[in-house]
Scaffold this motif. Structure first.
Motif: not given
Ligand code: HEM
Length: 430
Positions: A3-11, A13-18, A157-166, A187-190
């Motif tokens: 659940e924690k990892y899921d919440a991290m991905l949500d965050q 995606v939110k930062d990225y979309s902004l 693929l954006l959420r599950e792969f492209a955001l976290p893998f780099p 990642a969020s702070w950056a």
């Protein structure tokens, strides 16, 4: 997935979309026809392409009213970037420099830049990074991502792969401990630091103080990591190990200096690769014949990376400021005027690229501007390109990868930090 990892991905995606939203402004999602028109009609244009579309512009992040000229042609931009004595970089720090104590390599000029670049670039040289391809990058991509995705048959693929893998690959190379909270927070702070400049003053009232807090939180989080690494006394073949053992002008770096540099690298290292990878996949899926060529001949993978980065670069523009009175294409550019270099336009300049709109893997390449050029050319480009090559090779192992018909087609948007909002794909599972 926890659940924690899921919440991290949500965050994330939110930062990225902004950021995508902020850099899209009022510009059309496909700005290339506009670039074509301006390149032919007013290649050296008084005014700021980004600000006129209400997009934050590094030519004048704080909207001081500084005069700005926008360049659209490849040769003009190439010559500006190759000439750092006449065209200075310090203005790039205006937007979010304060959040990171103005320690930004990209905003340094002259000797200061030369000295730091010489010391910092060693672990990012091509030979060094290619050694990581199969020892560090591929294991992260395959074990932590592609093999987890394979049985599912579909993903954003954006959420599950492209955001976290780099970020995972880069953090492993820094020598950070593997910790989901750490990864998500940094990642969020950056992203929050990068999102500081805004054209709407009301939004900037929120994003600028937020970026200051984020920059400080990054430093406070990085300091104990650096201190613990040093205290362990075991210097590994990673960035922290390198920075602790290298010398800069006869001195070694203090823990605080190392934490500061890592913070600077974190701003540059994550999202840019995410967006470039996502833009590559969108373009390949939109051009199934080209995708098929790559499937049939994996030696084309590096070309797929560079050609998609040419055709739709994530870093759509860079900026410099005239150190003295200059002239480009018959237009006088007085000292103190900023030039906004539209890389996205230069990359489709027909004077340089035949049939520039076509995605053509076998095209004769010219020096690529998508990582900038000259002395400030992206220090992490070999890391980014190697990550993208490995990621493409491994994603192609998902059989019959294609766009998910249940979702709207992904659209790459933004005048800078270009990328799609999501990337829904499916593949065969048996
Ligand atoms: C595909 C991903 C990437 C893209 C599109 C990209 C793009 C760029 C561009 C356009 C510049 C030049 C800015 C200018 O001239 O004003 C730059 C500079 C820089 N990039 Fe990247 N970058 C990427 C990945 C990375 C990574 C992974 C790292 C870190 C390891 C990194 C670190 C840097 C640094 C430190 C600079 C400043 C170099 C200098 O001023 O000497 N970048 N990048």
């Amino acid at each position: 997935m926890t659940e924690k990892y899921d919440a991290m991905l949500d965050q994330m995606v939110k930062d990225y979309s902004l950021v995508t939203h902020g850099y899209s402004g009022e510009a059309p999602a496909n700005p290339y026809p506009m670039f074509e028109y301006r390149r032919s009609q007013c290649p050296v244009m008084h005014g700021d392409l980004l600000q006129e579309s209400r997009v934050p512009s590094m030519a004048d992040y704080m909207m001081t009213g500084r005069p700005v000229v926008t360049l659209y042609r490849y040769d003009d931009i190439h010559s500006v970037l190759m000439n750092p004595n006449d065209w200075l970089s310090h203005i790039v720090a205006d937007g979010f420099g304060a959040a990171v104590d103005n320690l930004l390599l990209t905003a340094m000029d002259g000797e200061e830049h030369k000295k730091y670049r010489k010391t910092l670039q060693k672990p990012f040289m091509r030979g060094q990074i290619r050694k990581l391809m199969d020892t560090l990058i591929r294991p992260v991509v395959v074990n932590e991502f592609v093999e987890q995705l394979r049985p599912k048959g579909r993903a954003d693929l954006l959420r599950e792969f492209a955001l976290p893998f780099p970020i995972r690959a880069m953090y492993a190379y820094f020598g950070f401990p593997h910790d989901e909270d750490l990864l998500g927070n940094l990642a969020s702070w950056a992203i929050q630091v990068v999102a500081a400049p805004q054209t709407d003053p009301e939004v900037a009232k929120v994003t600028i103080p937020k970026s200051m807090v984020a920059g400080q939180s990054m430093l406070e989080t990085l300091m104990p990591i650096v201190q613990e690494y040093r205290a362990r006394g075991e210097m590994r073949n990673d960035i922290l190990g390198y920075m602790m053992t290298t010398e800069h002008e006869g001195d070694s770096f203090s823990d605080e200096e190392i934490a500061n540099f890592i913070r600077m690298l974190l701003l540059a290292a994550g999202e840019t690769t995410t967006r470039s990878f996502a833009n590559m996949i969108v373009q390949l899926l939109e051009n199934p014949q080209v995708m098929e060529e790559v499937r049939q001949d994996r030696s084309l993978v590096p070309k797929a990376v560079t050609e998609t980065m040419r055709r739709d670069p994530t870093a759509g523009a860079v900026a410099r400021i005239a150190a003295r009175d200059m002239e480009i294409g018959g237009v006088i550019i007085p000292e103190g005027t900023a030039v906004l270099c539209s890389i996205a336009s230069a990359n489709r300049d027909p004077e340089v690229y035949e049939n520039p709109d076509r995605l053509w893997l076998k095209r004769p390449m010219r020096p690529l501007l998508s990582f900038g050029f000259g002395p400030h050319m992206c220090m992490g480009m070999h890391m980014a390109m190697t990550e993208m090559e490995v990621a493409l090779e491994e994603i192609l192992q998902l059989p019959n990868l294609r766009l998910d018909p249940d979702y709207r087609k992904p659209e790459i948007r933004g005048l800078n930090m270009r990328g799609p909002d999501a990337l829904h794909v499916i593949w065969d599972t048996d």
